[in-house]
Motif scaffolding. Sequence first.
Motif, short mmCIF file in Angstrom:
data_model
loop_
_atom_site.label_atom_id
_atom_site.label_comp_id
_atom_site.label_asym_id
_atom_site.label_seq_id
_atom_site.Cartn_x
_atom_site.Cartn_y
_atom_site.Cartn_z
N SER A 194 0.69 -1.14 0.19
CA SER A 194 0.10 -0.07 0.14
C SER A 194 0.96 1.30 -0.09
CB SER A 194 -0.96 -0.21 1.04
OG SER A 194 -0.59 0.22 2.38
N SER A 195 0.41 2.35 0.78
CA SER A 195 0.99 3.44 0.66
C SER A 195 2.59 3.36 1.45
CB SER A 195 0.43 4.68 1.50
OG SER A 195 -0.05 4.35 2.60
N LEU A 196 2.82 2.42 1.88
CA LEU A 196 4.17 2.25 2.57
C LEU A 196 5.30 2.32 1.34
CD1 LEU A 196 2.64 1.77 5.22
CD2 LEU A 196 4.48 0.04 5.74
N VAL A 197 4.74 2.17 0.24
CA VAL A 197 5.89 2.27 -0.89
C VAL A 197 6.51 3.75 -1.06
CG1 VAL A 197 4.42 3.13 -2.87
CG2 VAL A 197 5.96 1.40 -3.39
N MET A 198 5.76 4.78 -0.37
CA MET A 198 6.57 5.86 -0.21
C MET A 198 7.28 6.30 0.91
SD MET A 198 4.03 8.74 -1.63
CE MET A 198 2.52 8.19 -1.15
N SER A 199 6.54 5.75 2.00
CA SER A 199 7.40 5.93 3.26
C SER A 199 8.38 4.70 3.86
CB SER A 199 6.36 6.07 4.36
OG SER A 199 5.50 4.87 4.50
N GLU A 200 8.23 3.71 3.39
CA GLU A 200 9.03 2.33 3.55
C GLU A 200 9.26 1.59 2.56
OE1 GLU A 200 10.75 2.17 6.53
OE2 GLU A 200 9.39 3.34 7.77
N PRO A 201 9.79 2.38 1.22
CA PRO A 201 9.98 1.54 0.09
C PRO A 201 10.54 0.09 -0.07
CG PRO A 201 11.31 3.63 0.07
CD PRO A 201 10.58 3.50 1.39
N GLU A 202 11.42 -0.03 0.85
CA GLU A 202 12.06 -1.41 0.88
C GLU A 202 11.11 -2.53 1.34
OE1 GLU A 202 15.21 -2.41 0.01
OE2 GLU A 202 15.18 -0.44 -0.86
N VAL A 203 10.06 -2.02 2.22
CA VAL A 203 9.11 -3.15 2.68
C VAL A 203 8.36 -3.44 1.43
CG1 VAL A 203 7.26 -3.46 4.31
CG2 VAL A 203 9.47 -2.33 4.85
N GLU A 206 9.65 -5.42 -1.47
CA GLU A 206 9.80 -6.78 -1.30
C GLU A 206 8.41 -7.39 -1.39
OE1 GLU A 206 10.96 -8.53 2.95
OE2 GLU A 206 12.36 -6.96 2.62
N LEU A 207 7.34 -6.85 -1.12
CA LEU A 207 5.86 -7.60 -0.88
C LEU A 207 5.51 -7.52 -2.64
CD1 LEU A 207 4.18 -5.77 2.00
CD2 LEU A 207 4.92 -8.29 1.92
N TYR A 237 5.99 0.59 -10.12
CA TYR A 237 7.30 0.31 -9.29
C TYR A 237 7.81 -0.88 -9.87
CZ TYR A 237 6.20 4.07 -6.08
OH TYR A 237 6.06 5.17 -5.44
N GLN A 240 11.47 -0.50 -10.59
CA GLN A 240 12.12 -0.56 -9.35
C GLN A 240 12.51 -1.82 -8.79
OE1 GLN A 240 12.37 2.73 -6.71
NE2 GLN A 240 12.58 3.83 -8.61
N LYS B 46 8.99 -6.47 10.94
CA LYS B 46 9.53 -5.05 10.95
C LYS B 46 9.04 -4.26 12.26
CE LYS B 46 10.74 -5.33 6.52
NZ LYS B 46 11.72 -6.65 6.29
N ARG B 113 8.96 6.86 8.12
CA ARG B 113 8.60 8.20 7.63
C ARG B 113 6.70 7.96 7.49
NH1 ARG B 113 12.04 9.48 2.21
NH2 ARG B 113 11.13 7.44 1.84
N THR B 114 6.38 7.01 7.95
CA THR B 114 4.85 6.73 7.83
C THR B 114 4.03 7.94 8.74
OG1 THR B 114 5.32 4.69 7.32
CG2 THR B 114 3.00 5.19 7.64
N MET B 117 4.17 10.85 6.53
CA MET B 117 3.46 10.77 5.45
C MET B 117 1.89 11.01 5.64
SD MET B 117 3.32 7.61 2.89
CE MET B 117 2.45 6.52 3.78
N LEU B 152 13.09 7.83 -5.86
CA LEU B 152 11.59 7.58 -6.38
C LEU B 152 11.57 8.54 -7.80
CD1 LEU B 152 9.71 6.95 -2.99
CD2 LEU B 152 10.20 5.48 -4.79
N VAL B 155 9.95 6.93 -10.90
CA VAL B 155 8.57 6.65 -10.68
C VAL B 155 7.64 7.58 -11.01
CG1 VAL B 155 6.92 5.43 -9.13
CG2 VAL B 155 9.22 4.52 -9.05
#
Lengths: 288, 192
Positions: A194-203, A206-207, A237, A240, B46, B113-114, B117, B152, B155
Amino acid sequence: MKYYTYYPGCSAEATASPLGISVLPVAKQLDMELVELEDWNCCGSTPYWSVDKLEAAAMAARNLALAEKTGFDLVTPCSNCFVILHSTNEYLKEFPPFRDKVGKALAVAKLKYGGGVKVRHLAEVLYNDITPEGIAAKVTKPLKGLKVAAYYGCQLVRPNGFDDPESPHSLDEIITSLGAEAVPWEMKARCCGSSLVMSEPEVALELINKLLKNASENGAQCLITPCPLCQINLDAYQSQVNSRFGTKYNLPVLFVTQLIGVALGIKPDELALSQNIVSPMRLLSPYL
Amino acid sequence: MTQTMVKSPGTEMAFIDEVCSIPGGEAVRSCIQCGMCTGSCPTANKWDYPPRKAIAMVRAGLRNELLSSNSMWFCVSCYSCTVRCPRDIKPADIMHALEIISIRSGLSTKRSRTPIMYQCFVDSARNYGRVYELGMMIKLFMRTNPFSALKLAPVGLGLFLHKRMPLKPSRIKGIAELKAILDKARALGGAK
């Protein structure tokens, strides 16, 4: 003709514009009259839900109050808008003090919500009201030989879903109704980050990688999804993921309405096929 | 039980009551600590304290430890825990309640960062009535690490070139009316 009040959601106007664009001609061909809710606002989405619940509910409730005046079911093509608007309805029913406060907030703008709006996801409407048989009857370009993985994502089927929350089948049936082959795969309702692609892109990457891997290992030539965020994560993405994990995915990710539109013989322009990041044009060319 | 003695600062409420006061948080008392939520969570590895443990901490009154952790900020709202929980306690809703209390108390972690955000998103939705995605992203990167935007950028550029990243916000006509609704909700006392 079936009538609905239509709530596009913010992404359908921007990052998920292929969804917003393709919904309209497809609905028309399937005899659905979608009347856009006048001056709708953002549903508040998960972020508002996680910052202040009362304000978030008031924000969602403005839409519900406006929709109630129309008298039709409120239909959204966005899975997150669906969960938020649907859950707001439930919270207002379950928690009277909360409902009273939301009511007082709405009253400032001379609005009133009586709790009478039925919130529905477009995919559910396509499945239950139009039905796979009804769609099949309108197909002019059967997608014979095309192997499609139905990616449901999370919020279409959880927590308020109309389909099995673990192993849904509705979109697979829609794929079959178009003459295509629905590829069975295990991760069809797992999370894309979900939106964690912006705040936690690594996580999130992986998904996303796990999903693309599972779909391609099962022979999918493309995926379809109803959800704006899922589509962006898997489509925009994808490069990426390729550079992060050394993979070579080239899997088009279409909105459900785009694939239905192709089978209904709607022109590629009207389905915004050129706006997908991973181009589906070569794959779909036999059917266009 | 000692946890009822742990009071939340500025309130006479125990931490568990504070969580229960937010719609969706009220079922936290029914948890049987079976771990189905943690086992179902796609990001549990995590979390400082994975879902089952986080719920145990609510009940043990470990307020500051939990609210300043990164835990609930890794909830992706996939609701796998919610549909599988044998006690129907909606763990995802409890995580949202913890996020709310964490921000309200000024305890939200800087390691994720959540939280920022989410606040950038809310500001955008309040200002325009609709989310202005480009503006929100720029604000997020400016408030966290501007250099991470470089990663990013391809993208964003891809989306822009495919006509999926409008440069201007879309504003609703009734923005003044919406703000009045939200201000009134805020004045009525947060999320209780």
